[in-house]
Design an enzyme around this catalytic site. Structure first.
Site, PDB file in Angstrom:
ATOM      1  N   HIS A 114       1.130  -1.066   0.007  1.00  8.96           N
ATOM      2  CA  HIS A 114      -0.770   0.000   0.020  1.00  8.96           C
ATOM      3  C   HIS A 114       1.238   1.552   0.035  1.00  8.96           C
ATOM      4  O   HIS A 114       1.644   1.508   1.045  1.00  8.96           O
ATOM      5  CB  HIS A 114      -0.933  -0.102   0.997  1.00  8.96           C
ATOM      6  CG  HIS A 114      -1.640  -1.131   2.167  1.00  8.96           C
ATOM      7  ND1 HIS A 114      -2.911  -1.291   0.777  1.00  8.96           N
ATOM      8  CD2 HIS A 114      -1.747  -2.363   2.105  1.00  8.96           C
ATOM      9  CE1 HIS A 114      -3.725  -2.244   1.072  1.00  8.96           C
ATOM     10  NE2 HIS A 114      -3.049  -3.274   1.882  1.00  8.96           N
TER      11      HIS A 114
ATOM     12  N   ARG B 150      -0.329   4.792  -0.536  1.00 12.28           N
ATOM     13  CA  ARG B 150      -0.835   4.920  -0.203  1.00 12.28           C
ATOM     14  C   ARG B 150      -1.317   5.997  -1.320  1.00 12.28           C
ATOM     15  O   ARG B 150      -1.531   7.743  -1.123  1.00 12.28           O
ATOM     16  CB  ARG B 150      -0.791   5.800   0.687  1.00 12.28           C
ATOM     17  CG  ARG B 150      -0.366   4.568   2.171  1.00 12.28           C
ATOM     18  CD  ARG B 150      -1.982   4.234   2.388  1.00 12.28           C
ATOM     19  NE  ARG B 150      -1.531   3.727   4.014  1.00 12.28           N
ATOM     20  CZ  ARG B 150      -1.717   2.591   3.719  1.00 12.28           C
ATOM     21  NH1 ARG B 150      -3.280   1.744   3.340  1.00 12.28           N
ATOM     22  NH2 ARG B 150      -1.388   1.786   5.056  1.00 12.28           N
TER      23      ARG B 150
ATOM     24  N   ASP C 252      -8.695  -4.949  -2.080  1.00 12.64           N
ATOM     25  CA  ASP C 252      -8.417  -4.963  -0.855  1.00 12.64           C
ATOM     26  C   ASP C 252      -8.483  -4.197   0.414  1.00 12.64           C
ATOM     27  O   ASP C 252      -8.450  -2.959  -0.166  1.00 12.64           O
ATOM     28  CB  ASP C 252      -7.039  -5.061  -1.205  1.00 12.64           C
ATOM     29  CG  ASP C 252      -5.641  -5.475   0.023  1.00 12.64           C
ATOM     30  OD1 ASP C 252      -6.457  -7.240   0.336  1.00 12.64           O
ATOM     31  OD2 ASP C 252      -5.652  -4.415   0.947  1.00 12.64           O
TER      32      ASP C 252
ATOM     33  N   HIS D  55      -9.321 -10.510  -0.837  1.00 10.57           N
ATOM     34  CA  HIS D  55      -8.957 -10.026   0.949  1.00 10.57           C
ATOM     35  C   HIS D  55     -10.102 -10.937   1.479  1.00 10.57           C
ATOM     36  O   HIS D  55     -11.429 -10.291   1.542  1.00 10.57           O
ATOM     37  CB  HIS D  55      -9.510  -8.341   1.510  1.00 10.57           C
ATOM     38  CG  HIS D  55      -9.666  -8.360   2.480  1.00 10.57           C
ATOM     39  ND1 HIS D  55      -8.677  -7.422   3.078  1.00 10.57           N
ATOM     40  CD2 HIS D  55     -10.198  -8.685   3.554  1.00 10.57           C
ATOM     41  CE1 HIS D  55      -8.388  -7.140   4.357  1.00 10.57           C
ATOM     42  NE2 HIS D  55     -10.273  -8.402   4.727  1.00 10.57           N
TER      43      HIS D  55
ATOM     44  N   HIS E 256      -2.430 -12.092   1.634  1.00 19.55           N
ATOM     45  CA  HIS E 256      -2.409 -12.369   2.996  1.00 19.55           C
ATOM     46  C   HIS E 256      -3.652 -13.742   4.055  1.00 19.55           C
ATOM     47  O   HIS E 256      -3.831 -13.452   4.794  1.00 19.55           O
ATOM     48  CB  HIS E 256      -2.507 -11.186   3.674  1.00 19.55           C
ATOM     49  CG  HIS E 256      -4.007 -10.377   3.151  1.00 19.55           C
ATOM     50  ND1 HIS E 256      -5.056 -11.103   3.527  1.00 19.55           N
ATOM     51  CD2 HIS E 256      -4.256  -8.969   2.972  1.00 19.55           C
ATOM     52  CE1 HIS E 256      -6.039 -10.087   3.623  1.00 19.55           C
ATOM     53  NE2 HIS E 256      -4.989  -8.775   2.951  1.00 19.55           N
TER      54      HIS E 256
ATOM     55  N   ASN F 218      -4.921  -6.731  10.139  1.00 21.54           N
ATOM     56  CA  ASN F 218      -6.050  -7.122   8.821  1.00 21.54           C
ATOM     57  C   ASN F 218      -5.488  -7.693   8.187  1.00 21.54           C
ATOM     58  O   ASN F 218      -5.107  -7.739   6.344  1.00 21.54           O
ATOM     59  CB  ASN F 218      -7.465  -6.685   9.102  1.00 21.54           C
ATOM     60  CG  ASN F 218      -8.603  -7.532   8.514  1.00 21.54           C
ATOM     61  OD1 ASN F 218      -8.717  -8.394   8.975  1.00 21.54           O
ATOM     62  ND2 ASN F 218      -9.178  -6.234   8.427  1.00 21.54           N
TER      63      ASN F 218
ATOM     64  N   ASP G 234       2.029  -6.646   2.649  1.00 15.57           N
ATOM     65  CA  ASP G 234       0.658  -5.845   2.394  1.00 15.57           C
ATOM     66  C   ASP G 234       1.455  -5.007   3.345  1.00 15.57           C
ATOM     67  O   ASP G 234       0.948  -4.426   4.911  1.00 15.57           O
ATOM     68  CB  ASP G 234       0.478  -6.831   4.079  1.00 15.57           C
ATOM     69  CG  ASP G 234      -1.473  -6.060   3.680  1.00 15.57           C
ATOM     70  OD1 ASP G 234      -1.546  -5.178   3.301  1.00 15.57           O
ATOM     71  OD2 ASP G 234      -1.966  -6.604   4.544  1.00 15.57           O
TER      72      ASP G 234
ATOM     73  N   HIS H 119       1.658   3.898   7.794  1.00 21.60           N
ATOM     74  CA  HIS H 119       0.078   4.553   8.811  1.00 21.60           C
ATOM     75  C   HIS H 119       1.322   5.899   9.522  1.00 21.60           C
ATOM     76  O   HIS H 119       2.232   6.148   9.932  1.00 21.60           O
ATOM     77  CB  HIS H 119      -0.182   4.771   9.851  1.00 21.60           C
ATOM     78  CG  HIS H 119      -1.658   2.943   9.659  1.00 21.60           C
ATOM     79  ND1 HIS H 119      -2.227   3.315   8.522  1.00 21.60           N
ATOM     80  CD2 HIS H 119      -1.472   1.580   8.761  1.00 21.60           C
ATOM     81  CE1 HIS H 119      -3.015   2.367   8.540  1.00 21.60           C
ATOM     82  NE2 HIS H 119      -2.259   1.096   8.233  1.00 21.60           N
TER      83      HIS H 119
END
Lengths: 426, 311
Positions: free
Chosen positions: A63, A65, A153, A180, A233, A279, A306, A310
């Protein structure tokens, strides 16, 4: 034109059955030759003695972003983090804002990556418009623009009819559908694996079945439609078992897992540290054992991160309010080497295969080999020196890792992307 | 016994001796509340912040009275919404309070683990006044004090907790403390209200109330959050009440001298009948009285012991 000679390293290139000392000669951004004691002149020579030389790693689940959440990560910082982990190709998930449900966003990501990226970035297109799980996105247009696979996802496709139609359509386009797998009714706003640990901590649980039932549904739909289904995942023993059986039946299914699912369990969550929240969640010990077994037996096809950066405020807060996800690009190879290869779960060659050619094959990108004429994406790792994970020195904007302070071997030393050195360890 | 910890976050982290010490201290504080001048100077000059992020009347009032009877200065900081909604992180709020030099922080929060998180970053004493479904240590302590007063001991007793164990922080604190002091704990509810793996915490699980009550010394009835019905955790309040409501008829299965407890507030006619709540076995009002004494003891042990002893 520029030439690089990587000398004396232990070359591991599973696609070409190479696993031993060899030189790698790069010319004009391509692999020119791999062989013992190459007698060539190069503009730059890299001494790789005592090191491992592999095709640049391929991570098909990150990711980055951008666009939308640049405060968490950008294509520039994310791809910098990738090369710092020896990763030269990534497939980025479409949960951006706006999401990658439109060809314009695919073009945006590709052009950003070309201008600012450190590595190859392959966008994954959305399954549904606005990632809402209701209506099919323009899958054909997404593919034409350069999307390499399809996924919503982060959000499951709860509507089984939509999944069926998407699989049918994706089969025509020869695109892999990455799901996902999560039944959101069953996960019921849970924040960690449901079991003894969630009971003790008083945190809402996500049962293993919330993943496993969706893996089961998707396998049935893949069998019905003949589409390529890739389980993102994978974290539960049940999923591993279902995928094992589906493969035996010849159903077109592949699976990935991430380092945290074979190194950590729900019992690792201490002091409500949200760097252990992701998750799917860290599962029970029996699941961790099943994941390792699935890796050993080849049920799991590839390893991904994954990578989910953040901001610190999104993690240093109430556990149940904290964002899901951890970063992983810079620790993927060390965790694979130190926790799968060294303990003898799989060989180094199989590990590299899972991290390169196997991963590339799932989304159909011509990556992950040192074949002559291939893009010169090459990574060099030090598997002898043990070093501590230092989150604050990650190249990623995200420092949210549960592995801070872990002592690991297998650190990236040099990363070459299309014949250019993009990373050198200090 | 010297007190080591700065905080009271869970009963899991306390030893049996430490729990007993708190109960003994609480017993000696009980007398203070019976005087006409209900005050001792143990916490004079200390600032206690009641940091409540979830609606609470009884626990907050109980802590406030406890702190006032120890002569502490009280500050009430209450928010209904989460820190993220408010736009300020919980940690920033804490830093703001800390900059004004506070001594103790009594924390109630709907998210499990918040007191732990705050205790890790502040020098002030943190007392958990209930965090999510995790723990409510002072409730556990006041329950133990009440049981001990009636039974003279905890060891060897059988305590049956009836109700929504999954969402109950009271149940978790009680189970941990009762186990440490040698009681046998049973829990009774439909499987939908029993959390996965609870047996590992050292309890016996029952789904049949009559069997669960049989021969028990203490019947502990939990409050049923009526809105849980909407989540399909039980079919109707009526059925719950029929199957798990404690009334005088069913109470006959417990020991003759069994006591009945409830953390309040009660849903009369749902989990407990008025006949039981107001009957001779009920010690519910004493729990409330003991709450003040236990909270005085906790504040005193964590904050005031260096000051003068109560006189």
């Amino acid at each position: 034109m520029k030439t690089i000679l990587i000398q004396g390293g232990h070359v591991v290139d599973p696609a070409n059955q190479i696993d031993g000392e060899a030189d790698v000669f790069i010319k004009d951004g391509k692999i020119e030759k791999v062989g013992k004691n190459l007698k060539v002149k190069a503009d730059q020579t890299i001494n790789a003695k005592g090191k491992i030389v592999t095709p640049g790693l391929v991570d098909i689940h990150v990711h980055f972003r951008e666009p939308g959440f640049e405060y968490k990560e950008t294509i520039a910082t994310g791809s910098h983090s990738a090369v710092a982990g020896g990763v030269t190709s990534v497939a980025c998930m479409p949960n951006t804002n706006p999401p990658i449900d439109d060809q314009a966003i695919v073009h945006f990501i590709k052009s950003k990556a070309e201008k600012e990226g450190y590595c190859h970035v392959f966008p994954i297109g959305c399954i549904s418009k606005r990632r809402e799980g209701q209506e099919m996105a323009e899958l054909g247009e997404l593919k034409k623009a350069g999307a390499v696979a399809l996924s919503d996802d982060g959000a499951p496709i709860m509507n089984a009819e939509l999944m069926r139609r998407v699989m049918e359509y994706a089969k025509m386009l020869d695109l892999t559908v990455i799901d996902h797998c999560e039944d959101s009714h069953l996960s019921n706003e849970g924040v960690m694996h449901e079991g003894e640990a969630s009971t003790s901590l008083g945190l809402r649980g996500i049962p293993a079945a919330s993943e496993t039932v969706m893996v089961a549904r998707n396998i049935l739909l893949a069998e019905m439609t003949g589409a390529k289904f890739h389980a993102a995942h994978v974290s539960t023993a049940g999923s591993v078992e279902l995928i094992r059986q589906a493969k035996k039946k010849g159903i077109n299914v592949t699976a990935e897992t991430c380092p945290h699912y074979w190194t950590l369990s729900d019992k690792s969550i201490k002091n409500y540290n949200a760097n252990f929240k992701m998750n799917p969640p860290l599962r029970g010990e029996e699941d961790v054992a099943a994941i390792r077994k699935g890796i050993k037996e080849g049920v799991i096809d590839c390893i991904c991160t994954d990578h989910a950066p953040h901001a610190s405020t999104e993690k240093q807060c109430e556990f149940d309010q904290a964002a899901f996800g951890i970063v992983g690009l810079e620790t993927m190879f060390p965790l694979t080497y130190s926790h799968l290869v060294e303990p003898g779960v799989i060989t180094l060659s199989r590990a590299v295969e899972m991290l390169t050619t196997s991963a590339a094959k799932i989304i159909g990108i011509p990556k992950g080999t040192l074949s002559e004429g291939a893009d010169a994406d090459v990574s060099i790792f030090d598997i002898k020196t043990e070093k501590e994970v230092v989150a604050k020195s990650f190249k990623s904007k995200g420092k949210n890792t549960p592995f801070n302070g872990w002592k690991l071997k297998g650190w990236a030393v040099t990363t070459i992307v299309s014949g250019e050195v993009k990373y050198n360890a200090e | 016994m010297t007190w080591k910890s700065k905080d009271l976050l869970t009963l899991e982290e306390l030893s049996a001796a430490e729990i007993t010490h708190i109960l003994d201290t609480a017993s000696s504080f009980k007398e203070v509340s019976t005087r006409s001048v209900k005050k001792v100077p143990a916490l004079r000059g200390r600032t206690v912040v009641l940091f409540f992020h979830e609606p609470s009347t009884r626990t907050r009032i109980s802590f406030e009275l406890a702190a006032k009877r120890l002569s502490a200065d009280i500050l009430n900081v209450q928010t209904a919404s989460s820190s993220l909604v408010k736009g300020e992180t919980l940690i920033d709020t804490l830093k703001t309070l800390e900059s004004m030099t506070i001594d103790a922080l009594v924390v109630r929060h709907k998210s499990s683990g918040v007191p732990q998180m705050l205790a890790n970053i502040t020098k002030a004493t943190v007392i958990n006044a209930g965090d999510g479904s995790h723990e409510h240590p002072t409730q556990g302590l006041l329950d133990l004090l009440t049981i001990r007063e009636h039974k003279g001991k905890i060891e060897g007793l059988t305590v049956t907790i009836v109700g929504d164990i999954t969402h109950s922080r009271v149940a978790r604190s009680d189970i941990r403390a009762l186990n440490k002091l040698g009681a046998k704990v049973r829990v009774c509810a439909p499987p939908t209200l029993i959390p996965m793996g609870i047996e590992k915490m050292g309890v016996e699980v029952f789904h049949d109330l009559d069997k669960a009550l049989s021969g028990t010394d203490v019947v502990y009835v939990l409050r049923l959050q009526l809105e849980r019905q909407k989540n399909n955790l039980f079919p109707t309040i009526r059925e719950y009440s029929m199957m798990y409501g404690v009334n005088n008829e069913r109470l006959k299965r417990a020991k003759k001298d069994a006591i009945v407890m409830h953390p309040g507030p009660m849903n009369r006619g749902v989990e407990i009948s008025s006949g039981v709540a107001d009957g001779p076995a009920s010690v519910i009002d004493e729990q409330v009285t003991n709450g003040v004494a236990v909270r005085m003891a906790v504040l005193y042990l964590l904050q005031g012991e260096s000051n003068e002893k109560p006189s």
